[in-house]
Design a protein around this motif. Structure first.
Motif, PDB file in Angstrom:
ATOM      1  N   UNK A   2      23.006  21.778 -11.278  1.00 58.64           N
ATOM      2  CA  UNK A   2      22.885  23.323 -10.907  1.00 58.64           C
ATOM      3  C   UNK A   2      24.029  23.770 -11.759  1.00 58.64           C
ATOM      4  N   UNK A   3      23.738  24.488 -12.988  1.00 52.98           N
ATOM      5  CA  UNK A   3      25.012  25.086 -13.551  1.00 52.98           C
ATOM      6  C   UNK A   3      25.127  26.523 -13.321  1.00 52.98           C
ATOM      7  N   UNK A   4      24.495  27.109 -12.297  1.00 50.77           N
ATOM      8  CA  UNK A   4      24.709  28.440 -11.912  1.00 50.77           C
ATOM      9  C   UNK A   4      24.214  29.313 -13.059  1.00 50.77           C
ATOM     10  N   UNK A   5      23.084  29.002 -13.770  1.00 48.59           N
ATOM     11  CA  UNK A   5      22.536  29.971 -14.503  1.00 48.59           C
ATOM     12  C   UNK A   5      21.519  30.904 -14.430  1.00 48.59           C
ATOM     13  N   UNK A   6      21.125  30.847 -13.116  1.00 50.01           N
ATOM     14  CA  UNK A   6      20.038  31.718 -12.379  1.00 50.01           C
ATOM     15  C   UNK A   6      20.631  33.300 -12.569  1.00 50.01           C
ATOM     16  N   UNK A   7      19.796  33.955 -13.205  1.00 50.29           N
ATOM     17  CA  UNK A   7      20.092  35.506 -13.164  1.00 50.29           C
ATOM     18  C   UNK A   7      21.165  35.601 -14.647  1.00 50.29           C
ATOM     19  N   UNK A   8      21.333  34.643 -15.242  1.00 49.37           N
ATOM     20  CA  UNK A   8      22.253  34.710 -16.380  1.00 49.37           C
ATOM     21  C   UNK A   8      21.412  34.925 -17.716  1.00 49.37           C
ATOM     22  N   UNK A   9      21.975  35.280 -18.761  1.00 51.36           N
ATOM     23  CA  UNK A   9      21.114  35.403 -19.968  1.00 51.36           C
ATOM     24  C   UNK A   9      21.848  34.586 -21.019  1.00 51.36           C
ATOM     25  N   UNK A  10      21.118  33.686 -21.767  1.00 48.79           N
ATOM     26  CA  UNK A  10      21.733  32.587 -22.711  1.00 48.79           C
ATOM     27  C   UNK A  10      21.036  32.880 -24.093  1.00 48.79           C
ATOM     28  N   UNK A  11      21.814  33.114 -25.101  1.00 41.96           N
ATOM     29  CA  UNK A  11      21.421  33.189 -26.513  1.00 41.96           C
ATOM     30  C   UNK A  11      21.660  31.950 -27.083  1.00 41.96           C
ATOM     31  N   UNK A  12      20.495  31.486 -27.647  1.00 38.28           N
ATOM     32  CA  UNK A  12      20.351  29.913 -28.306  1.00 38.28           C
ATOM     33  C   UNK A  12      20.071  30.242 -29.725  1.00 38.28           C
ATOM     34  N   UNK A  13      21.106  29.760 -30.669  1.00 39.07           N
ATOM     35  CA  UNK A  13      20.507  29.792 -32.042  1.00 39.07           C
ATOM     36  C   UNK A  13      19.847  28.294 -32.382  1.00 39.07           C
ATOM     37  N   UNK A  14      19.193  28.388 -33.125  1.00 39.28           N
ATOM     38  CA  UNK A  14      18.656  27.329 -33.820  1.00 39.28           C
ATOM     39  C   UNK A  14      17.546  26.748 -32.904  1.00 39.28           C
ATOM     40  N   UNK A  15      16.899  27.572 -31.905  1.00 36.99           N
ATOM     41  CA  UNK A  15      15.886  27.499 -30.957  1.00 36.99           C
ATOM     42  C   UNK A  15      14.594  26.984 -31.338  1.00 36.99           C
ATOM     43  N   UNK A  24      17.756  25.059 -25.267  1.00 36.59           N
ATOM     44  CA  UNK A  24      17.096  26.305 -24.605  1.00 36.59           C
ATOM     45  C   UNK A  24      16.160  25.609 -23.376  1.00 36.59           C
ATOM     46  N   UNK A  25      15.369  24.659 -23.590  1.00 41.11           N
ATOM     47  CA  UNK A  25      14.620  24.117 -22.616  1.00 41.11           C
ATOM     48  C   UNK A  25      15.363  23.835 -21.321  1.00 41.11           C
ATOM     49  N   UNK A  26      16.591  23.004 -21.487  1.00 36.61           N
ATOM     50  CA  UNK A  26      17.524  22.497 -20.424  1.00 36.61           C
ATOM     51  C   UNK A  26      17.933  23.939 -19.898  1.00 36.61           C
ATOM     52  N   UNK A  27      18.393  24.848 -20.466  1.00 38.79           N
ATOM     53  CA  UNK A  27      18.858  26.255 -19.840  1.00 38.79           C
ATOM     54  C   UNK A  27      17.908  26.625 -18.955  1.00 38.79           C
ATOM     55  N   UNK A  28      16.578  26.750 -19.402  1.00 37.82           N
ATOM     56  CA  UNK A  28      15.642  27.303 -18.813  1.00 37.82           C
ATOM     57  C   UNK A  28      15.173  26.458 -17.581  1.00 37.82           C
ATOM     58  N   UNK A  29      15.298  25.289 -17.711  1.00 43.30           N
ATOM     59  CA  UNK A  29      15.247  24.569 -16.378  1.00 43.30           C
ATOM     60  C   UNK A  29      16.029  24.684 -15.516  1.00 43.30           C
ATOM     61  N   UNK A  45       8.056  31.046 -32.008  1.00 39.75           N
ATOM     62  CA  UNK A  45       6.778  31.315 -30.920  1.00 39.75           C
ATOM     63  C   UNK A  45       6.332  29.936 -30.099  1.00 39.75           C
ATOM     64  N   UNK A  46       6.311  28.741 -30.787  1.00 41.68           N
ATOM     65  CA  UNK A  46       5.964  27.792 -30.085  1.00 41.68           C
ATOM     66  C   UNK A  46       7.052  27.495 -28.908  1.00 41.68           C
ATOM     67  N   UNK A  47       8.333  27.595 -29.086  1.00 45.01           N
ATOM     68  CA  UNK A  47       9.437  27.257 -28.116  1.00 45.01           C
ATOM     69  C   UNK A  47       9.426  28.333 -27.249  1.00 45.01           C
ATOM     70  N   UNK A  48       9.171  29.585 -27.439  1.00 42.39           N
ATOM     71  CA  UNK A  48       8.854  30.560 -26.520  1.00 42.39           C
ATOM     72  C   UNK A  48       7.535  30.400 -25.352  1.00 42.39           C
ATOM     73  N   UNK A  49       6.471  29.843 -26.177  1.00 43.15           N
ATOM     74  CA  UNK A  49       5.235  29.468 -25.413  1.00 43.15           C
ATOM     75  C   UNK A  49       5.478  28.439 -24.267  1.00 43.15           C
ATOM     76  N   UNK A  50       6.158  27.366 -24.935  1.00 43.29           N
ATOM     77  CA  UNK A  50       6.555  26.097 -24.282  1.00 43.29           C
ATOM     78  C   UNK A  50       7.597  26.491 -22.920  1.00 43.29           C
TER      79      UNK A  50
END
Length: 76
Positions: A2-15, A24-29, A45-50
């Motif tokens: 638990x990284x305490x990221x619920x409710x936080x916005x994370x900007x990921x470059x090279x996503x 990005x997938x790890x932060x989403x999890x 687009x593929x990453x966003x759908x995933x």
């Protein structure tokens, strides 16, 4: 983990692929809302759908400071 990221916005470059996409997938999890940045629109687009509904995509070349600033302003 638990990284305490619920409710936080994370900007990921090279996503669109590789380490950026995996990050990005790890932060989403961990419950984060994501702003995915990359030059590769199809990959984003593929990453966003995933990842699902907690991710927005922004086609940006990080070498272009104005584009990065604009993307950041749109996320914040």
């Amino acid at each position: 983990m638990n990284l305490g990221l619920a409710g936080k916005v994370v900007l990921v470059t090279g996503a669109a692929s590789g380490i950026g996409r995996a990050t990005a997938k790890a932060f989403a999890a961990e419950g984060a809302t994501l702003a995915l940045l990359d030059r590769d629109a199809d990959g984003l687009r593929s990453a966003q759908q995933e990842i699902g509904g907690r991710a927005t995509m922004h086609v940006v070349d990080v070498a272009d400071r104005a584009a990065v600033d604009a993307a950041h302003a749109g996320v914040a």
